[in-house]
Design an enzyme around this catalytic site. Structure first.
Site, PDB file in Angstrom:
ATOM      1  N   ASP A 231       3.107   3.657  -3.635  1.00  0.00           N
ATOM      2  CA  ASP A 231       3.563   5.007  -3.998  1.00  0.00           C
ATOM      3  C   ASP A 231       5.092   5.078  -3.921  1.00  0.00           C
ATOM      4  O   ASP A 231       5.734   4.277  -3.233  1.00  0.00           O
ATOM      5  CB  ASP A 231       2.988   6.049  -3.030  1.00  0.00           C
ATOM      6  CG  ASP A 231       1.476   6.111  -3.094  1.00  0.00           C
ATOM      7  OD1 ASP A 231       0.911   5.744  -4.135  1.00  0.00           O
ATOM      8  OD2 ASP A 231       0.880   6.525  -2.080  1.00  0.00           O
TER       9      ASP A 231
HETATM   10  N1  URA Z   1      -2.196   3.357   0.067  1.00  0.00           N
HETATM   11  C1  URA Z   1      -1.502   4.487  -0.168  1.00  0.00           C
HETATM   12  O1  URA Z   1      -1.953   5.571   0.147  1.00  0.00           O
HETATM   13  N2  URA Z   1      -0.294   4.386  -0.733  1.00  0.00           N
HETATM   14  C2  URA Z   1       0.263   3.220  -1.072  1.00  0.00           C
HETATM   15  O2  URA Z   1       1.384   3.193  -1.577  1.00  0.00           O
HETATM   16  C3  URA Z   1      -0.471   2.053  -0.834  1.00  0.00           C
HETATM   17  C4  URA Z   1      -1.708   2.153  -0.264  1.00  0.00           C
END
Ligand code: URA
Length: 238
Positions: A102
């Site tokens: 993310d």
């Molecule tokens: N899980 C998440 O919630 N976000 C990420 O970026 C990677 C794994």
């Protein structure tokens, strides 16, 4: 090697588009036009050209990047936000993130231009463990850790068995380490939110046996041949 794969490996076109180029009669091997889509070439000795221009297989690149927060895991953004590609600009080939973190998630992200390798790393059938450290709101306890390990019901189904461990506990927050064997969108955040402990900050600290050791935020290093082979072995499980 298949001619279409050779063309795709040169970075000129996808495998499907390469097959179309062959069918269109614009591909020649040793100056002879080839129309057979399944044609095999010897990459060491054959000269391949597309529209009269010689092509060569692209050098394959495999990087381990320590992604800082605020960078998108994509090759471009219509809103002009920074992407992980901005962090590897000095590598003069087009690289893609292997999977996604993310925007606000930090940590280990592999980048490559090897399509087969990337598919192997992210395919749901293969299970490379990914380790995350998450700061969560509230005081999480053993009951919640057990739930994370056993599986959490999310809107896209129950999560696969995982490992979870408490690293730090404070009155208002805790640091949890969680190892996942699958890779769904925003999985860690959704799992922790589902048990009442929203994530405050998230970092991927390991991908299989690879760690961030020696790689500062915003920096990268090349994977060694042994590391690439070990990752492929790990993904295939054989
Ligand atoms: N899980 C998440 O919630 N976000 C990420 O970026 C990677 C794994």
């Amino acid at each position: 090697m298949r001619l279409a794969k050779y063309i795709a490996d040169s970075g000129l076109a996808s495998r499907r588009r390469a097959e179309q180029l062959i069918a269109d009669g614009v591909v020649a091997v040793n100056d002879v036009t080839v129309l057979e889509v399944g044609f095999n070439v010897d990459p060491q000795h054959d000269q391949i050209s597309v529209n009269g221009k010689a092509i060569r297989p692209m050098t394959k690149v495999y990087l381990l990047l320590n992604k800082p927060g605020g960078y998108l895991s994509s090759v471009g953004d219509p809103h002009g936000r920074p992407t992980v590609v901005d962090l590897v600009r000095d590598i003069k080939v087009r690289l893609y993130p292997v999977g996604r973190l993310d925007l606000d998630t930090e940590g280990l992200l592999i980048m490559s231009n090897d399509g087969d390798f990337m598919n192997l790393m992210i395919h749901p059938r293969y299970h490379i463990p990914k380790t995350y450290q998450a700061w969560v709101k509230g005081r999480i306890g053993n009951k919640e850790l057990k739930l994370l390990c056993q599986g959490i019901q999310l809107e896209d189904g129950i999560t696969a068995p995982a490992q979870a461990e408490l690293l730090q506990v404070h009155p208002d927050r805790a640091l949890v380490e969680i190892v996942l064997y699958e890779g769904r969108k925003r999985q860690v955040k959704r799992m922790l939110k589902a048990i009442g402990h929203p994530v405050l900050a998230l970092k991927r600290t390991a991908f299989g046996f690879l760690t961030l050791h020696g790689v500062a935020p915003g920096k990268y290093r090349h994977l060694s041949t042994t590391e690439i082979e070990r990752l492929i072995f790990l993904a295939r499980g054989s």
